[in-house]
Design a protein around this motif. Structure first.
Motif, PDB file in Angstrom:
ATOM      1  N   PRO A   1       0.792  -1.232   0.000  1.00 32.90           N
ATOM      2  CA  PRO A   1       0.000   0.000   0.000  1.00 32.90           C
ATOM      3  C   PRO A   1       0.828   1.287   0.000  1.00 32.90           C
ATOM      4  O   PRO A   1       0.296   2.356  -0.259  1.00 32.90           O
ATOM      5  N   PHE A   2       2.120   1.176   0.281  1.00 33.62           N
ATOM      6  CA  PHE A   2       2.964   2.370   0.322  1.00 33.62           C
ATOM      7  C   PHE A   2       4.146   2.217  -0.640  1.00 33.62           C
ATOM      8  O   PHE A   2       5.286   2.058  -0.224  1.00 33.62           O
ATOM      9  N   PRO A   3       3.856   2.250  -1.945  1.00 28.60           N
ATOM     10  CA  PRO A   3       4.937   2.043  -2.926  1.00 28.60           C
ATOM     11  C   PRO A   3       5.940   3.194  -2.898  1.00 28.60           C
ATOM     12  O   PRO A   3       5.601   4.326  -2.563  1.00 28.60           O
ATOM     13  N   GLU A   4       7.167   2.860  -3.237  1.00 27.43           N
ATOM     14  CA  GLU A   4       8.203   3.890  -3.299  1.00 27.43           C
ATOM     15  C   GLU A   4       7.959   4.844  -4.462  1.00 27.43           C
ATOM     16  O   GLU A   4       8.254   6.025  -4.373  1.00 27.43           O
ATOM     17  N   VAL A   5       7.429   4.305  -5.557  1.00 23.27           N
ATOM     18  CA  VAL A   5       7.152   5.107  -6.747  1.00 23.27           C
ATOM     19  C   VAL A   5       5.689   4.918  -7.112  1.00 23.27           C
ATOM     20  O   VAL A   5       5.219   3.786  -7.207  1.00 23.27           O
ATOM     21  N   LEU A   6       4.988   6.024  -7.299  1.00 22.25           N
ATOM     22  CA  LEU A   6       3.586   5.975  -7.702  1.00 22.25           C
ATOM     23  C   LEU A   6       3.473   6.028  -9.214  1.00 22.25           C
ATOM     24  O   LEU A   6       4.273   6.697  -9.879  1.00 22.25           O
ATOM     25  N   SER A   7       2.485   5.335  -9.741  1.00 27.63           N
ATOM     26  CA  SER A   7       2.232   5.407 -11.181  1.00 27.63           C
ATOM     27  C   SER A   7       1.622   6.770 -11.511  1.00 27.63           C
ATOM     28  O   SER A   7       1.193   7.507 -10.614  1.00 27.63           O
ATOM     29  N   GLU A   8       1.563   7.072 -12.783  1.00 29.13           N
ATOM     30  CA  GLU A   8       0.964   8.335 -13.218  1.00 29.13           C
ATOM     31  C   GLU A   8      -0.499   8.423 -12.773  1.00 29.13           C
ATOM     32  O   GLU A   8      -0.953   9.463 -12.302  1.00 29.13           O
ATOM     33  N   GLU A   9      -1.219   7.312 -12.909  1.00 29.28           N
ATOM     34  CA  GLU A   9      -2.634   7.319 -12.497  1.00 29.28           C
ATOM     35  C   GLU A   9      -2.775   7.486 -10.984  1.00 29.28           C
ATOM     36  O   GLU A   9      -3.655   8.196 -10.513  1.00 29.28           O
ATOM     37  N   GLN A  10      -1.910   6.850 -10.220  1.00 36.09           N
ATOM     38  CA  GLN A  10      -1.962   7.007  -8.764  1.00 36.09           C
ATOM     39  C   GLN A  10      -1.697   8.460  -8.374  1.00 36.09           C
ATOM     40  O   GLN A  10      -2.351   8.997  -7.478  1.00 36.09           O
ATOM     41  N   CYS A  11      -0.756   9.097  -9.056  1.00 40.29           N
ATOM     42  CA  CYS A  11      -0.478  10.514  -8.797  1.00 40.29           C
ATOM     43  C   CYS A  11      -1.689  11.376  -9.137  1.00 40.29           C
ATOM     44  O   CYS A  11      -2.023  12.318  -8.399  1.00 40.29           O
ATOM     45  N   GLU A  12      -2.358  11.044 -10.241  1.00 37.05           N
ATOM     46  CA  GLU A  12      -3.547  11.779 -10.645  1.00 37.05           C
ATOM     47  C   GLU A  12      -4.647  11.629  -9.592  1.00 37.05           C
ATOM     48  O   GLU A  12      -5.293  12.600  -9.200  1.00 37.05           O
ATOM     49  N   ARG A  13      -4.844  10.436  -9.102  1.00 34.09           N
ATOM     50  CA  ARG A  13      -5.855  10.176  -8.086  1.00 34.09           C
ATOM     51  C   ARG A  13      -5.529  10.918  -6.786  1.00 34.09           C
ATOM     52  O   ARG A  13      -6.404  11.480  -6.142  1.00 34.09           O
ATOM     53  N   MET A  14      -4.272  10.878  -6.405  1.00 29.87           N
ATOM     54  CA  MET A  14      -3.823  11.590  -5.215  1.00 29.87           C
ATOM     55  C   MET A  14      -4.090  13.086  -5.372  1.00 29.87           C
ATOM     56  O   MET A  14      -4.576  13.746  -4.447  1.00 29.87           O
ATOM     57  N   THR A  15      -3.825  13.624  -6.543  1.00 27.07           N
ATOM     58  CA  THR A  15      -4.075  15.031  -6.827  1.00 27.07           C
ATOM     59  C   THR A  15      -5.559  15.349  -6.740  1.00 27.07           C
ATOM     60  O   THR A  15      -5.954  16.389  -6.192  1.00 27.07           O
TER      61      THR A  15
END
Length: 109
Positions: free
Chosen positions: A33-47
């Motif tokens: 659940p706590f990846p070192e690197v987030l995918s582009e989609e994960q970053c978008e969701r976080m945003t």
């Protein structure tokens, strides 16, 4: 864990998200659940989470209204009696985008 991810998770807790909802919303792997690197989609969701949180801060003065909006069902035809949290928990990125845009539009009303 990135600062953005920890901030997004903190916001999801404020919205009364369950752990499974948080995983679906951010598309996190339950085994990592706590990846070192987030995918582009994960970053978008976080945003999206952080932008919704910010928008709600400009719409509502009371902290309980800001956090409660996402977990409360709404009669608004857009939500069809569901809570925004319920909708974004489906994991569907298009639905998530629409909820984000809907809340963003509330700022200008």
């Amino acid at each position: 864990m990135s600062t953005g991810l920890s901030d997004a998770l903190r916001v999801l807790v404020q919205w009364q998200s369950t752990p499974n909802q948080a995983l679906a919303i951010l598309q996190l792997d339950p085994d990592l659940p706590f990846p070192e690197v987030l995918s582009e989609e994960q970053c978008e969701r976080m945003t999206f989470v952080l932008n919704i949180h910010s928008d709600l801060g400009t719409i509502f003065d009371a902290p309980e209204d800001r956090s409660g909006y996402m977990s409360s069902p709404h009669d608004d035809p857009y939500y069809e009696g569901k809570s925004p949290l319920e909708l974004i928990s489906t994991g569907d990125l298009t639905v998530f985008e629409r909820v984000c845009w809907h809340i963003d539009a509330m700022r200008v009303l």
